[in-house]
Write a protein that holds these residues in place. Structure first.
Motif, PDB file in Angstrom:
ATOM      1  N   TYR A  11     -26.432 -46.146 -17.104  1.00  0.00           N
ATOM      2  CA  TYR A  11     -25.794 -44.929 -17.616  1.00  0.00           C
ATOM      3  C   TYR A  11     -26.852 -43.844 -17.816  1.00  0.00           C
ATOM      4  O   TYR A  11     -27.995 -44.143 -18.146  1.00  0.00           O
ATOM      5  CB  TYR A  11     -25.164 -45.190 -18.980  1.00  0.00           C
ATOM      6  CG  TYR A  11     -24.042 -46.188 -19.027  1.00  0.00           C
ATOM      7  CD1 TYR A  11     -22.801 -45.809 -19.510  1.00  0.00           C
ATOM      8  CD2 TYR A  11     -24.211 -47.505 -18.630  1.00  0.00           C
ATOM      9  CE1 TYR A  11     -21.755 -46.721 -19.597  1.00  0.00           C
ATOM     10  CE2 TYR A  11     -23.175 -48.420 -18.705  1.00  0.00           C
ATOM     11  CZ  TYR A  11     -21.949 -48.024 -19.198  1.00  0.00           C
ATOM     12  OH  TYR A  11     -20.924 -48.928 -19.277  1.00  0.00           O
ATOM     13  N   PHE A  12     -26.437 -42.575 -17.663  1.00  0.00           N
ATOM     14  CA  PHE A  12     -27.312 -41.437 -17.929  1.00  0.00           C
ATOM     15  C   PHE A  12     -26.591 -40.421 -18.798  1.00  0.00           C
ATOM     16  O   PHE A  12     -25.393 -40.175 -18.626  1.00  0.00           O
ATOM     17  CB  PHE A  12     -27.731 -40.738 -16.624  1.00  0.00           C
ATOM     18  CG  PHE A  12     -28.649 -41.558 -15.777  1.00  0.00           C
ATOM     19  CD1 PHE A  12     -30.017 -41.538 -15.989  1.00  0.00           C
ATOM     20  CD2 PHE A  12     -28.148 -42.369 -14.778  1.00  0.00           C
ATOM     21  CE1 PHE A  12     -30.863 -42.313 -15.214  1.00  0.00           C
ATOM     22  CE2 PHE A  12     -28.975 -43.137 -13.993  1.00  0.00           C
ATOM     23  CZ  PHE A  12     -30.342 -43.112 -14.202  1.00  0.00           C
ATOM     24  N   ASN A  13     -27.335 -39.829 -19.732  1.00  0.00           N
ATOM     25  CA  ASN A  13     -26.873 -38.696 -20.519  1.00  0.00           C
ATOM     26  C   ASN A  13     -27.936 -37.624 -20.433  1.00  0.00           C
ATOM     27  O   ASN A  13     -28.947 -37.803 -19.748  1.00  0.00           O
ATOM     28  CB  ASN A  13     -26.610 -39.099 -21.977  1.00  0.00           C
ATOM     29  CG  ASN A  13     -25.186 -39.565 -22.182  1.00  0.00           C
ATOM     30  OD1 ASN A  13     -24.251 -38.961 -21.666  1.00  0.00           O
ATOM     31  ND2 ASN A  13     -25.012 -40.652 -22.911  1.00  0.00           N
ATOM     32  N   LYS A  14     -27.734 -36.530 -21.136  1.00  0.00           N
ATOM     33  CA  LYS A  14     -28.736 -35.460 -21.175  1.00  0.00           C
ATOM     34  C   LYS A  14     -29.130 -35.198 -22.623  1.00  0.00           C
ATOM     35  O   LYS A  14     -28.294 -35.269 -23.521  1.00  0.00           O
ATOM     36  CB  LYS A  14     -28.190 -34.188 -20.535  1.00  0.00           C
ATOM     37  CG  LYS A  14     -28.080 -34.292 -19.027  1.00  0.00           C
ATOM     38  CD  LYS A  14     -27.809 -32.944 -18.414  1.00  0.00           C
ATOM     39  CE  LYS A  14     -27.869 -33.060 -16.901  1.00  0.00           C
ATOM     40  NZ  LYS A  14     -27.699 -31.741 -16.275  1.00  0.00           N
ATOM     41  N   GLY A  42     -18.816 -42.442 -14.683  1.00  0.00           N
ATOM     42  CA  GLY A  42     -19.086 -41.121 -14.134  1.00  0.00           C
ATOM     43  C   GLY A  42     -17.961 -40.126 -14.368  1.00  0.00           C
ATOM     44  O   GLY A  42     -18.180 -38.928 -14.408  1.00  0.00           O
ATOM     45  N   ARG A  43     -16.749 -40.627 -14.560  1.00  0.00           N
ATOM     46  CA  ARG A  43     -15.589 -39.763 -14.797  1.00  0.00           C
ATOM     47  C   ARG A  43     -15.269 -39.607 -16.282  1.00  0.00           C
ATOM     48  O   ARG A  43     -14.424 -38.804 -16.652  1.00  0.00           O
ATOM     49  CB  ARG A  43     -14.360 -40.341 -14.101  1.00  0.00           C
ATOM     50  CG  ARG A  43     -14.439 -40.312 -12.612  1.00  0.00           C
ATOM     51  CD  ARG A  43     -13.195 -40.900 -12.013  1.00  0.00           C
ATOM     52  NE  ARG A  43     -13.266 -40.891 -10.568  1.00  0.00           N
ATOM     53  CZ  ARG A  43     -12.491 -41.596  -9.788  1.00  0.00           C
ATOM     54  NH1 ARG A  43     -11.560 -42.388 -10.304  1.00  0.00           N
ATOM     55  NH2 ARG A  43     -12.604 -41.538  -8.486  1.00  0.00           N
ATOM     56  N   SER A  44     -15.899 -40.386 -17.122  1.00  0.00           N
ATOM     57  CA  SER A  44     -15.557 -40.386 -18.544  1.00  0.00           C
ATOM     58  C   SER A  44     -16.531 -39.530 -19.343  1.00  0.00           C
ATOM     59  O   SER A  44     -17.432 -38.916 -18.791  1.00  0.00           O
ATOM     60  CB  SER A  44     -15.596 -41.820 -19.082  1.00  0.00           C
ATOM     61  OG  SER A  44     -16.943 -42.258 -19.174  1.00  0.00           O
ATOM     62  N   ARG A  45     -16.345 -39.532 -20.639  1.00  0.00           N
ATOM     63  CA  ARG A  45     -17.267 -38.826 -21.535  1.00  0.00           C
ATOM     64  C   ARG A  45     -18.300 -39.776 -22.132  1.00  0.00           C
ATOM     65  O   ARG A  45     -19.089 -39.385 -22.969  1.00  0.00           O
ATOM     66  CB  ARG A  45     -16.489 -38.154 -22.654  1.00  0.00           C
ATOM     67  CG  ARG A  45     -15.627 -37.042 -22.128  1.00  0.00           C
ATOM     68  CD  ARG A  45     -14.957 -36.317 -23.235  1.00  0.00           C
ATOM     69  NE  ARG A  45     -14.128 -35.257 -22.669  1.00  0.00           N
ATOM     70  CZ  ARG A  45     -13.653 -34.279 -23.351  1.00  0.00           C
ATOM     71  NH1 ARG A  45     -13.886 -34.195 -24.636  1.00  0.00           N
ATOM     72  NH2 ARG A  45     -12.921 -33.368 -22.769  1.00  0.00           N
ATOM     73  N   THR A  46     -18.282 -41.013 -21.670  1.00  0.00           N
ATOM     74  CA  THR A  46     -19.247 -42.009 -22.142  1.00  0.00           C
ATOM     75  C   THR A  46     -20.666 -41.603 -21.770  1.00  0.00           C
ATOM     76  O   THR A  46     -21.609 -41.809 -22.534  1.00  0.00           O
ATOM     77  CB  THR A  46     -18.932 -43.384 -21.533  1.00  0.00           C
ATOM     78  OG1 THR A  46     -17.582 -43.714 -21.835  1.00  0.00           O
ATOM     79  CG2 THR A  46     -19.852 -44.461 -22.047  1.00  0.00           C
ATOM     80  N   ALA A  47     -20.825 -41.028 -20.574  1.00  0.00           N
ATOM     81  CA  ALA A  47     -22.121 -40.601 -20.069  1.00  0.00           C
ATOM     82  C   ALA A  47     -21.884 -39.485 -19.057  1.00  0.00           C
ATOM     83  O   ALA A  47     -20.769 -39.298 -18.587  1.00  0.00           O
ATOM     84  CB  ALA A  47     -22.846 -41.769 -19.417  1.00  0.00           C
ATOM     85  N   VAL A  48     -22.944 -38.750 -18.692  1.00  0.00           N
ATOM     86  CA  VAL A  48     -22.780 -37.687 -17.700  1.00  0.00           C
ATOM     87  C   VAL A  48     -22.783 -38.238 -16.287  1.00  0.00           C
ATOM     88  O   VAL A  48     -22.318 -37.599 -15.350  1.00  0.00           O
ATOM     89  CB  VAL A  48     -23.861 -36.582 -17.842  1.00  0.00           C
ATOM     90  CG1 VAL A  48     -23.722 -35.884 -19.184  1.00  0.00           C
ATOM     91  CG2 VAL A  48     -25.261 -37.118 -17.618  1.00  0.00           C
TER      92      VAL A  48
END
Length: 86
Positions: A11-14, A42-48
């Motif tokens: 998973y990736f976030n910013k 990738g489609r959710s708000r879990t991660a960008v």
């Protein structure tokens, strides 16, 4: 025990500065499961964004090969995209 193929999703976030940050990695049992989970993340708000990975681990010597990206979904670091085989 020998070598075995393992699959996972990274998973990736910013951060606040807009830089990508690696988050958790989830193990998967099959490549299909890894692709499905990465697509959902990738489609959710879990991660960008998320990538589905495949790696060969050798339990006898405790080493693992460099993971191979089998799917990319959402917003992931450009450096990762620059090394894709597709």
């Amino acid at each position: 025990m020998g070598s075995k193929v393992v699959y996972s999703v990274q998973y990736f976030n910013k951060d606040k500065a807009g830089n990508h940050v690696q988050c958790r990695q989830s193990p998967c049992k099959t490549p299909e499961q890894a692709l499905e989970l990465a697509r959902e993340v990738g489609r959710s708000r879990t991660a960008v964004g998320a990538v589905a990975l495949k790696a060969l681990n050798d339990d006898d010597i405790g080493m693992a090969e460099e993971p191979i990206v089998i799917g990319v979904f959402g917003d992931v670091p450009q450096a990762l995209l620059d090394h894709l085989p597709f």
